[in-house]
Scaffold this motif. Structure first.
Motif: not given
Length: 412
Positions: A5-14, A29-32, A35-38
Motif C-alpha cells: 500500500l505504501l509503495s502504491n501510495g508513493e506512486q500515486i503521489i509521484q 477522484n479519477n485515480v480512486s 484503482s484497486i485501492y480505496a
C-alpha cells in the motif's frame, strides 16, 4: 500488504507531481475510480476531499494529524477490515494527508463464497462416501463375527458367501477353509469315538455273554474250555486295542519324540522277518527278501514297529501257501522299502482311508481275522514323524504293495 500500500501510495503521489497543470481533486477522484485501492485525501483541517463512491476510508483524527505533520502512518486500526496506511502529500506548500486501503473485491468475495460452498459440498459428499465405504467394509466383518460366534457354538457347517477379491474376500475364504477343516476334524472325532466304542463293546459283549453261559451247572468240560478260550482271546484283543490307542495317542501328542540313531535298515528288516517266522511259517507263506545295504538315521524302535505292523498285515491277509516279497534300496537321498503280498488286496477307493484309525476294508471284516484297525494309523504317524511317505498300491496279479520312503538322514 502495508508495504504494498505504501509503495502504491508513493506512486500515486509521484504520478500527480509529474502531471503538470493537473488539478488535485479531479486527479485523485479519477485515480480512486480506476484503482484497486480505496483512497481518501484530507486537507489541513482534517476534512475529506474525495467523493466516497465505494469503500469509506475513515481513519481517526489522531492519525490524520500525524500524517498532516509529515509522518507515514501504518498499523491503523480499521475495524477488522483490510489494512490501511497514511502518507503525507504536500501540494503547493499546503499539507494533505493521503490514506490508501485495498478495496474489497466483489469477484473475490463471490469466488470465496463459491469455494466455501464447494468445500462444504465436498465435505458432505465425502462424509457420505466414507460412511458408505465404512459400511461396505464393516458389514462383511459383522457377518464374519456372527459366523465365528456360530462356529464357537459347534456349528461347523457355517459358510460365508462372498465374491470379493480383496483382503476381506481372502479373509472370508480363509475362514471357510478353517470351518471346513474343523468340520472334518469334528467328523473324524465322532467317527473315532464311535469306532472306539464299537471295537471295545464287541469283545466286552463276548466276554460278558460267555461268562454268563459258564454259570450253567450242566456244562461239559469241552464247552467250558471253549468258552474260556474265547474269553481269553477277547480279553487279549481288548488289551491290544487299549495298547494301540495309548501308543497312537502318545505319537500324536508328542510328534517330536524321535530318537535318531544310525543303523542298517536291511538288517532290521531281516530281524523282523525272523521274529514273525512262527506266523508266516504256520501258513506256509514263502517270504522272499531282496535287501540292498541301506544305512539310515532314524528311531530304530519306531521303525521296527512299522515293519512289524506292515509285515503282520501282509501275513494276516495272505492265503495259505501265499507269497510275500520284501525289498529295500536307495533312491536319491531316500531309503525305500516295499512289502508286497498276493493276499486279498485293497480296493482303490479305500487306499487313502486305510491309514485312518479303525478303518477296515470290507474284505478285512471277517471275524476270523483279528485286528482293531489301528496298526496302519500307527504306521502312518511314525512315517510322518520321520518326514517320510507311505502309500498303498495293488500288486500285479492281485495283492497289496506298501511302499515306504524315508530320508536317509532326517531333514534332508
Amino acid at each position: 500488504m502495508e508495504n504494498s500500500l505504501l509503495s502504491n501510495g508513493e506512486q500515486i503521489i509521484q504520478t500527480y507531481r509529474s502531471s503538470v497543470g493537473t488539478e488535485l481533486i479531479p486527479f485523485m477522484n479519477n485515480v480512486s475510480s480506476i484503482s484497486i485501492y480505496a483512497i481518501q485525501l484530507f486537507d489541513a483541517s482534517g476534512k475529506p476531499l474525495l467523493e466516497d463512491k465505494s469503500e469509506p476510508v475513515v481513519p481517526d483524527a489522531e492519525r490524520i494529524r500525524h500524517v498532516l505533520a509529515g509522518t507515514v502512518v501504518r498499523d491503523i486500526e480499521n475495524d477488522g477490515r483490510y489494512p490501511m496506511v497514511g502518507l503525507p502529500f504536500p501540494v503547493d506548500g499546503k499539507p494533505y494527508a493521503l490514506f490508501v486501503m485495498l478495496k474489497s473485491n466483489e469477484l473475490w468475495m463471490q469466488s470465496n463464497k463459491e469455494v466455501s460452498t464447494e468445500l462444504l459440498t465436498v465435505f458432505l459428499v465425502g462424509s457420505f462416501l466414507i460412511l458408505a465405504a465404512t459400511r461396505f467394509i464393516v458389514k462383511p466383518l459383522l457377518r464374519l463375527r456372527d459366523a465365528a460366534g456360530s462356529l464357537a457354538q459347534g456349528n461347523f457347517d457355517v459358510k460365508i458367501r462372498t465374491n470379493r477379491k480383496d483382503e476381506i474376500g481372502q479373509l472370508n475364504a480363509s475362514f471357510n477353509e478353517m470351518a471346513q477343516e474343523l468340520a472334518k476334524l469334528d467328523r473324524m472325532r465322532r467317527e473315532f469315538v464311535a469306532n472306539v466304542s464299537h471295537e471295545i463293546q464287541s469283545p466286552l459283549t463276548s466276554i460278558s455273554g460267555f461268562a454268563k453261559a459258564m454259570k450253567q451247572k450242566r456244562m461239559s468240560e469241552e464247552s467250558r474250555m471253549y468258552y474260556l478260550t474265547i474269553i481269553e482271546e477277547e480279553s487279549e484283543r481288548l488289551s491290544r486295542i487299549s495298547q494301540n490307542l495309548l501308543r497312537l495317542s502318545s505319537l500324536q501328542h508328542d510328534p517330536y519324540s524321535v530318537h535318531s540313531t544310525a543303523f542298517r535298515l536291511d538288517e532290521q528288516l531281516r530281524k523282523v522277518v525272523i521274529a514273525l517266522e512262527p506266523q508266516w511259517s504256520g501258513k506256509e507263506i514263502a517270504v522272499e527278501l531282496d535287501l540292498k545295504p541301506v544305512t539310515v538315521h532314524a528311531d530304530e524302535d519306531q521303525l521296527s514297529q512299522v515293519w512289524m505292523n506292515l509285515l503282520g498285515n501282509g501275513i494276516k491277509f495272505t492265503p495259505v501257501r501265499g507269497r510275500i516279497c520284501i525289498r529295500s534300496y536307495t533312491e536319491g537321498r531316500s531309503a525305500v522299502v516295499c512289502i508286497m503280498d498276493n493276499g486279498i488286496g485293497i480296493p482303490e477307493d479305500q487306499r487313502t482311508d486305510i491309514f485312518k484309525p479303525f478303518h477296515k476294508t470290507d474284505k478285512a471284516r471277517d471275524r476270523a481275522v483279528s485286528g482293531s484297525g489301528l496298526g496302519l494309523s500307527i504306521v502312518k504317524q511314525i512315517v510322518d514323524m520321520h518326514e517320510g511317505e507311505i502309500r498303498a498300491d495293488e500288486e500285479s496279479g492281485g495283492g497289496s504293495v506298501f511302499t515306504v520312503k524315508l530320508p536317509i538322514r532326517k531333514g534332508l
